[in-house]
Design a protein around this motif. Structure first.
Motif, PDB file in Angstrom:
ATOM      1  N   ALA A  36      14.085   0.962  -5.631  1.00 38.82           N
ATOM      2  CA  ALA A  36      14.077   1.412  -4.229  1.00 38.82           C
ATOM      3  C   ALA A  36      15.295   0.838  -3.510  1.00 38.82           C
ATOM      4  CB  ALA A  36      12.794   0.945  -3.542  1.00 38.82           C
ATOM      5  N   PRO A  37      15.818   1.567  -2.539  1.00 37.20           N
ATOM      6  CA  PRO A  37      17.000   1.061  -1.812  1.00 37.20           C
ATOM      7  C   PRO A  37      16.709  -0.265  -1.106  1.00 37.20           C
ATOM      8  CG  PRO A  37      16.523   3.346  -1.231  1.00 37.20           C
ATOM      9  CD  PRO A  37      15.383   2.859  -2.059  1.00 37.20           C
ATOM     10  N   MET A  38      17.655  -1.174  -1.176  1.00 37.59           N
ATOM     11  CA  MET A  38      17.515  -2.455  -0.484  1.00 37.59           C
ATOM     12  C   MET A  38      17.428  -2.234   1.025  1.00 37.59           C
ATOM     13  SD  MET A  38      17.364  -4.745  -2.852  1.00 37.59           S
ATOM     14  CE  MET A  38      18.049  -6.345  -2.466  1.00 37.59           C
ATOM     15  N   SER A  39      18.061  -1.174   1.501  1.00 37.49           N
ATOM     16  CA  SER A  39      17.993  -0.870   2.933  1.00 37.49           C
ATOM     17  C   SER A  39      16.559  -0.540   3.350  1.00 37.49           C
ATOM     18  CB  SER A  39      18.936   0.279   3.290  1.00 37.49           C
ATOM     19  OG  SER A  39      18.597   1.445   2.563  1.00 37.49           O
ATOM     20  N   ALA A  42      14.892  -3.901   3.846  1.00 38.41           N
ATOM     21  CA  ALA A  42      15.348  -4.512   5.094  1.00 38.41           C
ATOM     22  C   ALA A  42      14.700  -3.822   6.291  1.00 38.41           C
ATOM     23  CB  ALA A  42      16.870  -4.447   5.186  1.00 38.41           C
ATOM     24  N   ARG A  43      14.677  -2.506   6.271  1.00 41.38           N
ATOM     25  CA  ARG A  43      14.094  -1.738   7.375  1.00 41.38           C
ATOM     26  C   ARG A  43      12.613  -2.086   7.540  1.00 41.38           C
ATOM     27  NH1 ARG A  43      16.580   2.410   6.127  1.00 41.38           N
ATOM     28  NH2 ARG A  43      15.141   3.306   4.644  1.00 41.38           N
ATOM     29  N   ARG A  44      11.890  -2.127   6.444  1.00 39.04           N
ATOM     30  CA  ARG A  44      10.452  -2.433   6.509  1.00 39.04           C
ATOM     31  C   ARG A  44      10.211  -3.862   7.001  1.00 39.04           C
ATOM     32  NH1 ARG A  44       6.413   0.549   3.971  1.00 39.04           N
ATOM     33  NH2 ARG A  44       4.409  -0.414   4.264  1.00 39.04           N
ATOM     34  N   ALA A  45      11.123  -4.762   6.656  1.00 42.73           N
ATOM     35  CA  ALA A  45      10.988  -6.160   7.082  1.00 42.73           C
ATOM     36  C   ALA A  45      11.431  -6.368   8.522  1.00 42.73           C
ATOM     37  CB  ALA A  45      11.800  -7.065   6.163  1.00 42.73           C
ATOM     38  N   GLY A  46      12.131  -5.378   9.066  1.00 47.02           N
ATOM     39  CA  GLY A  46      12.622  -5.513  10.435  1.00 47.02           C
ATOM     40  C   GLY A  46      13.834  -6.421  10.541  1.00 47.02           C
ATOM     41  N   VAL A  47      14.636  -6.459   9.475  1.00 49.55           N
ATOM     42  CA  VAL A  47      15.860  -7.269   9.487  1.00 49.55           C
ATOM     43  C   VAL A  47      17.025  -6.377   9.066  1.00 49.55           C
ATOM     44  CG1 VAL A  47      14.616  -9.397   8.913  1.00 49.55           C
ATOM     45  CG2 VAL A  47      15.637  -8.043   7.073  1.00 49.55           C
ATOM     46  N   GLY A  48      18.219  -6.866   9.307  1.00 51.05           N
ATOM     47  CA  GLY A  48      19.394  -6.143   8.865  1.00 51.05           C
ATOM     48  C   GLY A  48      19.629  -6.343   7.379  1.00 51.05           C
ATOM     49  N   VAL A  49      20.358  -5.410   6.782  1.00 51.64           N
ATOM     50  CA  VAL A  49      20.672  -5.506   5.355  1.00 51.64           C
ATOM     51  C   VAL A  49      21.445  -6.793   5.065  1.00 51.64           C
ATOM     52  CG1 VAL A  49      21.883  -4.395   3.440  1.00 51.64           C
ATOM     53  CG2 VAL A  49      20.584  -3.015   5.041  1.00 51.64           C
ATOM     54  N   SER A  50      22.333  -7.179   5.985  1.00 49.74           N
ATOM     55  CA  SER A  50      23.110  -8.401   5.756  1.00 49.74           C
ATOM     56  C   SER A  50      22.193  -9.630   5.731  1.00 49.74           C
ATOM     57  CB  SER A  50      24.211  -8.556   6.798  1.00 49.74           C
ATOM     58  OG  SER A  50      23.650  -8.633   8.089  1.00 49.74           O
ATOM     59  N   THR A  51      21.149  -9.640   6.547  1.00 51.21           N
ATOM     60  CA  THR A  51      20.192 -10.750   6.519  1.00 51.21           C
ATOM     61  C   THR A  51      19.483 -10.783   5.175  1.00 51.21           C
ATOM     62  OG1 THR A  51      19.860 -10.663   8.902  1.00 51.21           O
ATOM     63  CG2 THR A  51      18.110 -11.701   7.618  1.00 51.21           C
ATOM     64  N   LEU A  52      19.080  -9.625   4.692  1.00 56.46           N
ATOM     65  CA  LEU A  52      18.417  -9.554   3.394  1.00 56.46           C
ATOM     66  C   LEU A  52      19.335 -10.112   2.306  1.00 56.46           C
ATOM     67  CD1 LEU A  52      16.281  -6.739   1.968  1.00 56.46           C
ATOM     68  CD2 LEU A  52      18.128  -7.670   0.619  1.00 56.46           C
ATOM     69  N   TYR A  53      20.594  -9.662   2.280  1.00 58.52           N
ATOM     70  CA  TYR A  53      21.514 -10.116   1.234  1.00 58.52           C
ATOM     71  C   TYR A  53      21.896 -11.589   1.402  1.00 58.52           C
ATOM     72  CZ  TYR A  53      22.077  -5.661  -1.081  1.00 58.52           C
ATOM     73  OH  TYR A  53      21.851  -4.524  -1.816  1.00 58.52           O
ATOM     74  N   ARG A  55      19.812 -13.887   2.252  1.00 62.49           N
ATOM     75  CA  ARG A  55      18.680 -14.618   1.671  1.00 62.49           C
ATOM     76  C   ARG A  55      18.554 -14.365   0.162  1.00 62.49           C
ATOM     77  NH1 ARG A  55      19.127 -15.935   6.141  1.00 62.49           N
ATOM     78  NH2 ARG A  55      17.639 -16.118   7.838  1.00 62.49           N
ATOM     79  N   PHE A  56      18.825 -13.122  -0.233  1.00 60.65           N
ATOM     80  CA  PHE A  56      18.657 -12.703  -1.631  1.00 60.65           C
ATOM     81  C   PHE A  56      19.885 -11.897  -2.042  1.00 60.65           C
ATOM     82  CE2 PHE A  56      14.503 -13.060   0.361  1.00 60.65           C
ATOM     83  CZ  PHE A  56      13.896 -13.982  -0.461  1.00 60.65           C
ATOM     84  N   PRO A  57      20.874 -12.549  -2.655  1.00 63.11           N
ATOM     85  CA  PRO A  57      22.153 -11.888  -2.924  1.00 63.11           C
ATOM     86  C   PRO A  57      22.089 -10.750  -3.953  1.00 63.11           C
ATOM     87  CG  PRO A  57      22.157 -14.162  -3.711  1.00 63.11           C
ATOM     88  CD  PRO A  57      20.865 -13.944  -3.009  1.00 63.11           C
ATOM     89  N   THR A  58      21.019 -10.706  -4.755  1.00 62.41           N
ATOM     90  CA  THR A  58      20.904  -9.634  -5.742  1.00 62.41           C
ATOM     91  C   THR A  58      19.489  -9.055  -5.714  1.00 62.41           C
ATOM     92  OG1 THR A  58      20.134 -11.070  -7.535  1.00 62.41           O
ATOM     93  CG2 THR A  58      22.544 -10.815  -7.288  1.00 62.41           C
ATOM     94  N   ARG A  59      19.356  -7.855  -6.231  1.00 60.25           N
ATOM     95  CA  ARG A  59      18.035  -7.210  -6.352  1.00 60.25           C
ATOM     96  C   ARG A  59      17.126  -8.056  -7.251  1.00 60.25           C
ATOM     97  NH1 ARG A  59      16.525  -2.111  -5.555  1.00 60.25           N
ATOM     98  NH2 ARG A  59      18.678  -1.461  -5.322  1.00 60.25           N
ATOM     99  N   THR A  60      17.696  -8.595  -8.320  1.00 57.53           N
ATOM    100  CA  THR A  60      16.911  -9.424  -9.236  1.00 57.53           C
ATOM    101  C   THR A  60      16.364 -10.652  -8.522  1.00 57.53           C
ATOM    102  OG1 THR A  60      18.167  -8.650 -11.134  1.00 57.53           O
ATOM    103  CG2 THR A  60      16.983 -10.720 -11.407  1.00 57.53           C
ATOM    104  N   ALA A  61      17.193 -11.292  -7.707  1.00 61.27           N
ATOM    105  CA  ALA A  61      16.742 -12.472  -6.968  1.00 61.27           C
ATOM    106  C   ALA A  61      15.599 -12.106  -6.027  1.00 61.27           C
ATOM    107  CB  ALA A  61      17.898 -13.087  -6.194  1.00 61.27           C
ATOM    108  N   LEU A  62      15.710 -10.975  -5.355  1.00 62.89           N
ATOM    109  CA  LEU A  62      14.665 -10.532  -4.443  1.00 62.89           C
ATOM    110  C   LEU A  62      13.386 -10.197  -5.206  1.00 62.89           C
ATOM    111  CD1 LEU A  62      13.581  -9.707  -1.684  1.00 62.89           C
ATOM    112  CD2 LEU A  62      14.653  -7.460  -2.025  1.00 62.89           C
TER     113      LEU A  62
END
Length: 186
Positions: A36-39, A42-53, A55-62
């Motif tokens: 699923a898109p990382m965006s 981020a959208r579901r969490a109510g944060v920006g994509v940059s905030t997500l990255y 905290r979690f620089p890769t999809r695997t880390a997330l």
């Protein structure tokens, strides 16, 4: 700013963001799968994509962080299965413990197959998990409850086949995973 940081760990808002991201990731990955898109997370969490990255620089880390609790439950289930005096029953209970969430949660299925046991925190834990599973299988072989040529790699094949059910309706997927017919079907 001085005074915002907690010497014991991240600020309260950073901890809340992290938890919202992890919860959103579990929900999005469960519904759409690990690709699923990382965006969307981020959208579901109510944060920006940059905030997500941040905290979690890769999809695997997330994904690994999002499903860490479920992966830890698998490791604990290995211990319970090994403690069962009936190794066949222990193996069956272990497989049911992992197969049910695997067919009802597309995200967990992907993470489990891709990450376990690598997602465990320490190399020692990974080695222990693999060793416990091998010991359980050996006990089941020794009691005649498992074929002599059954290999630990066969578990991965079974889980891979089972994960294919994740896109089916929940009742159908769980019933098929347990090799039972769904309610209402002959």
């Amino acid at each position: 700013m001085p005074g915002d940081a907690d010497p014991a760990g991240p600020r309260a808002d950073a901890r809340r963001n992290r938890e919202r991201i992890l919860e959103a990731a579990r929900e999005v990955f469960a519904a759409q799968g690990i690709d699923a898109p990382m965006s969307a997370v981020a959208r579901r969490a109510g944060v920006g994509v940059s905030t997500l990255y941040r905290r979690f620089p890769t999809r695997t880390a997330l994904a690994t962080a999002a499903f860490a609790e479920q992966l830890a439950l698998w490791a604990a289930a290995c211990d319970q299965a090994l403690a069962d005096p009936d190794p066949g029953h222990g193996l069956y209970a272990l497989l049911e413990e992992v197969c049910t969430p695997q067919v009802t949660d597309r995200g967990f299925a992907s993470v489990f197959l891709d990450q376990f046991p690598d997602a465990l925190d320490h190399e020692h834990e990974r080695d222990c998990a693999e060793e416990r599973l091998a010991r359980l299988l050996q006990r089941a072989r020794e009691t005649g409850q498992l074929r002599d040529d059954f290999d630990p790699a066969d578990i991965a094949l079974l889980l891979l086949a089972d994960s294919g059910l994740a896109g089916q309706p929940r009742e159908t997927a769980v019933a098929a995973s347990r090799r039972r017919r769904p309610p209402g079907r002959p």
